[in-house]
Design a protein around this motif. Sequence first.
Motif, PDB file in Angstrom:
ATOM      1  N   TYR A  93      45.948  46.515  37.845  1.00 17.66           N
ATOM      2  CA  TYR A  93      46.118  45.408  37.154  1.00 17.66           C
ATOM      3  C   TYR A  93      46.321  44.071  38.129  1.00 17.66           C
ATOM      4  CZ  TYR A  93      49.285  42.095  34.538  1.00 17.66           C
ATOM      5  OH  TYR A  93      49.878  41.028  33.827  1.00 17.66           O
ATOM      6  N   CYS A  94      46.943  44.448  39.057  1.00 18.40           N
ATOM      7  CA  CYS A  94      47.012  43.447  40.290  1.00 18.40           C
ATOM      8  C   CYS A  94      45.512  42.717  40.653  1.00 18.40           C
ATOM      9  CB  CYS A  94      47.692  44.013  41.468  1.00 18.40           C
ATOM     10  SG  CYS A  94      49.445  43.908  40.992  1.00 18.40           S
ATOM     11  N   PHE A  95      44.569  43.820  40.894  1.00 18.82           N
ATOM     12  CA  PHE A  95      43.282  43.591  41.179  1.00 18.82           C
ATOM     13  C   PHE A  95      42.498  42.536  40.309  1.00 18.82           C
ATOM     14  CE2 PHE A  95      43.172  47.569  44.168  1.00 18.82           C
ATOM     15  CZ  PHE A  95      43.032  46.418  45.273  1.00 18.82           C
ATOM     16  N   ARG A  96      43.001  43.081  39.017  1.00 16.79           N
ATOM     17  CA  ARG A  96      42.288  42.319  37.641  1.00 16.79           C
ATOM     18  C   ARG A  96      42.761  40.977  37.808  1.00 16.79           C
ATOM     19  NH1 ARG A  96      42.617  45.021  32.692  1.00 16.79           N
ATOM     20  NH2 ARG A  96      44.319  46.156  33.423  1.00 16.79           N
ATOM     21  N   ALA A  97      44.326  40.713  37.862  1.00 17.91           N
ATOM     22  CA  ALA A  97      44.684  39.447  37.810  1.00 17.91           C
ATOM     23  C   ALA A  97      44.242  38.613  39.018  1.00 17.91           C
ATOM     24  CB  ALA A  97      46.371  39.630  38.001  1.00 17.91           C
ATOM     25  N   VAL A  98      44.193  39.066  40.234  1.00 22.39           N
ATOM     26  CA  VAL A  98      43.559  38.086  41.134  1.00 22.39           C
ATOM     27  C   VAL A  98      42.282  37.976  40.925  1.00 22.39           C
ATOM     28  CG1 VAL A  98      42.813  38.377  43.846  1.00 22.39           C
ATOM     29  CG2 VAL A  98      45.155  38.997  43.065  1.00 22.39           C
ATOM     30  N   ASP A  99      41.459  38.789  40.658  1.00 28.00           N
ATOM     31  CA  ASP A  99      40.101  38.378  40.172  1.00 28.00           C
ATOM     32  C   ASP A  99      39.974  37.259  39.076  1.00 28.00           C
ATOM     33  OD1 ASP A  99      39.137  40.246  42.243  1.00 28.00           O
ATOM     34  OD2 ASP A  99      38.653  41.904  40.664  1.00 28.00           O
ATOM     35  N   ALA A 100      41.027  37.500  38.185  1.00 25.58           N
ATOM     36  CA  ALA A 100      40.844  36.465  37.142  1.00 25.58           C
ATOM     37  C   ALA A 100      41.414  34.880  37.582  1.00 25.58           C
ATOM     38  CB  ALA A 100      41.662  36.845  35.970  1.00 25.58           C
TER      39      ALA A 100
END
Length: 85
Positions: free
Chosen positions: A5-12
């Motif tokens: 979730y954190c990786f995807r949030a940063v990527d977004a």
Amino acid sequence: EENDYCFRAVDAGFILAIATHTYIFHAKSKSYPSEKRIGLMKAGSEMLLSLYGRDRLSRSVLSMQENSILENLREESKVFLETKQ
């Protein structure tokens, strides 16, 4: 889970934040028996590795280990837990 979730949030384009006024007790994977938990942890680690690569995972772990805010929170948590025992 939270790592993905954190990786995807940063990527977004989101910025991660720490809510220092909260305390969340994590009971260390009490949902599954040991043998099943170990298999799930291994599968989760392999999935993160395939999605984000070893370099990014290593950088993320290092940044959390060296973060002075997190280090202070870890120390405060130890003191808090010691007073509750």
